[in-house]
Scaffold this motif. Structure first.
Motif, PDB file in Angstrom:
ATOM      1  N   LEU A  73      -5.446 -26.391 -53.543  1.00  0.00           N
ATOM      2  CA  LEU A  73      -4.148 -26.320 -54.199  1.00  0.00           C
ATOM      3  C   LEU A  73      -3.563 -27.697 -54.485  1.00  0.00           C
ATOM      4  N   LEU A  74      -3.723 -28.611 -53.546  1.00  0.00           N
ATOM      5  CA  LEU A  74      -3.106 -29.932 -53.624  1.00  0.00           C
ATOM      6  C   LEU A  74      -4.153 -30.984 -53.255  1.00  0.00           C
ATOM      7  N   PRO A  75      -5.086 -31.265 -54.158  1.00  0.00           N
ATOM      8  CA  PRO A  75      -6.227 -32.129 -53.817  1.00  0.00           C
ATOM      9  C   PRO A  75      -5.863 -33.558 -53.459  1.00  0.00           C
ATOM     10  N   ASN A  76      -4.675 -34.029 -53.824  1.00  0.00           N
ATOM     11  CA  ASN A  76      -4.282 -35.400 -53.511  1.00  0.00           C
ATOM     12  C   ASN A  76      -3.563 -35.524 -52.167  1.00  0.00           C
ATOM     13  N   TYR A  77      -3.433 -34.398 -51.452  1.00  0.00           N
ATOM     14  CA  TYR A  77      -2.701 -34.387 -50.189  1.00  0.00           C
ATOM     15  C   TYR A  77      -3.602 -33.961 -49.032  1.00  0.00           C
ATOM     16  N   ARG A  78      -3.161 -34.309 -47.821  1.00  0.00           N
ATOM     17  CA  ARG A  78      -3.804 -33.817 -46.605  1.00  0.00           C
ATOM     18  C   ARG A  78      -2.726 -33.358 -45.630  1.00  0.00           C
ATOM     19  N   ILE A  79      -3.087 -32.438 -44.757  1.00  0.00           N
ATOM     20  CA  ILE A  79      -2.145 -31.916 -43.770  1.00  0.00           C
ATOM     21  C   ILE A  79      -2.045 -32.905 -42.618  1.00  0.00           C
ATOM     22  N   LEU A  80      -0.810 -33.188 -42.210  1.00  0.00           N
ATOM     23  CA  LEU A  80      -0.600 -34.122 -41.107  1.00  0.00           C
ATOM     24  C   LEU A  80      -0.160 -33.403 -39.831  1.00  0.00           C
ATOM     25  N   SER A  81       0.697 -32.395 -39.976  1.00  0.00           N
ATOM     26  CA  SER A  81       1.189 -31.684 -38.795  1.00  0.00           C
ATOM     27  C   SER A  81       1.665 -30.303 -39.211  1.00  0.00           C
ATOM     28  N   ASP A  82       1.993 -29.471 -38.215  1.00  0.00           N
ATOM     29  CA  ASP A  82       2.479 -28.135 -38.514  1.00  0.00           C
ATOM     30  C   ASP A  82       3.552 -27.706 -37.530  1.00  0.00           C
ATOM     31  N   GLU A 203      18.419 -19.432 -44.214  1.00  0.00           N
ATOM     32  CA  GLU A 203      19.444 -18.414 -44.399  1.00  0.00           C
ATOM     33  C   GLU A 203      19.384 -17.399 -43.262  1.00  0.00           C
ATOM     34  N   ASP A 204      20.401 -16.553 -43.172  1.00  0.00           N
ATOM     35  CA  ASP A 204      20.540 -15.625 -42.053  1.00  0.00           C
ATOM     36  C   ASP A 204      19.471 -14.529 -42.064  1.00  0.00           C
ATOM     37  N   VAL A 205      19.174 -14.047 -40.863  1.00  0.00           N
ATOM     38  CA  VAL A 205      18.347 -12.859 -40.677  1.00  0.00           C
ATOM     39  C   VAL A 205      19.257 -11.758 -40.131  1.00  0.00           C
ATOM     40  N   HIS A 206      19.291 -10.614 -40.794  1.00  0.00           N
ATOM     41  CA  HIS A 206      20.179  -9.524 -40.364  1.00  0.00           C
ATOM     42  C   HIS A 206      19.497  -8.534 -39.430  1.00  0.00           C
ATOM     43  N   ASN A 207      18.196  -8.334 -39.626  1.00  0.00           N
ATOM     44  CA  ASN A 207      17.459  -7.375 -38.797  1.00  0.00           C
ATOM     45  C   ASN A 207      16.066  -7.907 -38.501  1.00  0.00           C
ATOM     46  N   GLY A 208      15.531  -7.528 -37.326  1.00  0.00           N
ATOM     47  CA  GLY A 208      14.165  -7.916 -36.990  1.00  0.00           C
ATOM     48  C   GLY A 208      14.019  -9.410 -36.806  1.00  0.00           C
ATOM     49  N   LYS A 209      12.894  -9.946 -37.255  1.00  0.00           N
ATOM     50  CA  LYS A 209      12.666 -11.390 -37.149  1.00  0.00           C
ATOM     51  C   LYS A 209      11.947 -11.882 -38.395  1.00  0.00           C
ATOM     52  N   ARG A 210      12.181 -13.137 -38.687  1.00  0.00           N
ATOM     53  CA  ARG A 210      11.442 -13.822 -39.730  1.00  0.00           C
ATOM     54  C   ARG A 210      10.550 -14.854 -39.065  1.00  0.00           C
ATOM     55  N   SER A 211       9.278 -14.814 -39.412  1.00  0.00           N
ATOM     56  CA  SER A 211       8.364 -15.832 -38.895  1.00  0.00           C
ATOM     57  C   SER A 211       7.843 -16.670 -40.046  1.00  0.00           C
ATOM     58  N   ALA A 212       7.727 -17.969 -39.808  1.00  0.00           N
ATOM     59  CA  ALA A 212       7.287 -18.884 -40.860  1.00  0.00           C
ATOM     60  C   ALA A 212       6.356 -19.932 -40.277  1.00  0.00           C
ATOM     61  N   TYR A 213       5.272 -20.187 -41.005  1.00  0.00           N
ATOM     62  CA  TYR A 213       4.336 -21.246 -40.656  1.00  0.00           C
ATOM     63  C   TYR A 213       4.548 -22.396 -41.642  1.00  0.00           C
ATOM     64  N   ILE A 214       4.711 -23.592 -41.119  1.00  0.00           N
ATOM     65  CA  ILE A 214       5.154 -24.730 -41.919  1.00  0.00           C
ATOM     66  C   ILE A 214       4.186 -25.891 -41.722  1.00  0.00           C
ATOM     67  N   MET A 215       3.781 -26.504 -42.825  1.00  0.00           N
ATOM     68  CA  MET A 215       2.902 -27.673 -42.754  1.00  0.00           C
ATOM     69  C   MET A 215       3.549 -28.878 -43.411  1.00  0.00           C
ATOM     70  N   ARG A 216       3.330 -30.042 -42.833  1.00  0.00           N
ATOM     71  CA  ARG A 216       3.772 -31.303 -43.419  1.00  0.00           C
ATOM     72  C   ARG A 216       2.554 -31.980 -44.046  1.00  0.00           C
ATOM     73  N   LEU A 217       2.647 -32.269 -45.326  1.00  0.00           N
ATOM     74  CA  LEU A 217       1.556 -32.894 -46.047  1.00  0.00           C
ATOM     75  C   LEU A 217       1.935 -34.307 -46.463  1.00  0.00           C
ATOM     76  N   VAL A 218       0.936 -35.181 -46.508  1.00  0.00           N
ATOM     77  CA  VAL A 218       1.126 -36.529 -47.031  1.00  0.00           C
ATOM     78  C   VAL A 218       0.047 -36.805 -48.065  1.00  0.00           C
ATOM     79  N   ARG A 219       0.335 -37.705 -48.976  1.00  0.00           N
ATOM     80  CA  ARG A 219      -0.686 -38.108 -49.935  1.00  0.00           C
ATOM     81  C   ARG A 219      -1.842 -38.788 -49.197  1.00  0.00           C
TER      82      ARG A 219
END
Length: 254
Positions: A73-82, A203-219
């Motif tokens: 998807l992003l060939p000029n970037y690499r993952i640094l942390s999550d 933003e707010d969560v009204h019911n249940g839970k929201r889970s998110a996986y997040i990555m930090r990319l650098v060039r």
């Protein structure tokens, strides 16, 4: 989706992009299973979210194939942390903020890119969407905040640097950010790309839970700042990543 502006392309070309179906259902299920069994992280994130794991580094797991997915998807970037966050109705989350308090180790921090992937759908109000800002006035304001954050990091290592008053958002500025924010609807496995230097909020969560996986990319050609790395090490922030970068680029500092 809000139109992206020419000035943004010059500062951070991917800010505000939405990519669909980045992680398959099978990958999401495997990823969630691995994250579910990990203990809550011992960071200030854990004081705000039900579960927060800072730096699980699961993107390196060959079973998930995340590194190759991002490279396509992003060939000029690499993952640094999550990072992994679960948000419930009881979790306040973050108001508008930028992310350089703990990851400001680049020579050009605005080049860092977040890939924010919900593992649960965030398609409507109350589902825990992520909002970002793209208006030029808001971006310029966030770059001022970034400068304040990086100045504070330098002072951690060098106390001779003069102190500077802390950055404060006025109510008028906060109202402006609320008026101009963009809040995309994402299905599980979609990705929102944004620059860490620019204002965003959960933003707010009204019911249940929201889970998110997040990555930090650098060039792939990114340069890292020795002083800021040492400051983050002294603060105990992002230690696994900071130590790796110091060993690679500044071994004399260890």
């Amino acid at each position: 989706m809000h139109d992206r502006f020419d000035f943004l392309k010059n500062i951070s070309p991917h800010h505000g992009e939405v990519l669909r179906n980045v992680l398959s259902k099978e990958t999401r299920e495997t990823l969630a299973a691995k994250l579910d069994v990990m203990p809550n992280g011992q960071t200030w994130y854990a004081d705000i979210y039900q579960k927060a794991i800072y730096g699980p580094m699961v993107f390196r797991d060959p079973e998930l194939n995340i590194i190759k997915t991002i490279e396509k998807l992003l060939p000029n970037y690499r993952i640094l942390s999550d990072l992994y966050l679960e948000k419930t109705p009881d979790d306040q989350g973050f108001p508008f903020h930028t992310d350089f308090d703990s990851i400001g180790f680049m020579e050009h921090p605005e080049d860092m890119l977040t890939v924010w992937i919900p593992l649960t759908p965030v398609e409507e109000a109350g589902s825990g969407q992520l909002s970002i800002v793209m208006e030029e006035g808001a971006v310029r304001l966030s770059l001022i905040r970034e400068a304040n954050q990086l100045h504070s990091l330098v002072r951690v290592v060098d106390s001779s640097v003069p102190a500077h008053p802390p950055f404060q958002i006025t109510q008028q500025e906060y109202d402006y950010l609320e008026r101009t924010k963009v809040t995309p609807s994402l299905d599980a496995g979609d990705a929102l790309l944004f620059c860490n230097a620019f204002f965003h909020k959960s933003e707010d969560v009204h019911n249940g839970k929201r889970s998110a996986y997040i990555m930090r990319l650098v060039r792939k050609d990114a340069k890292f700042n020795k002083t800021r790395l040492l400051a983050l090490k002294k603060l105990g922030q992002n230690l696994a990543v900071v130590d790796e970068l110091l060993k690679q680029h500044y071994p004399d500092a260890l």
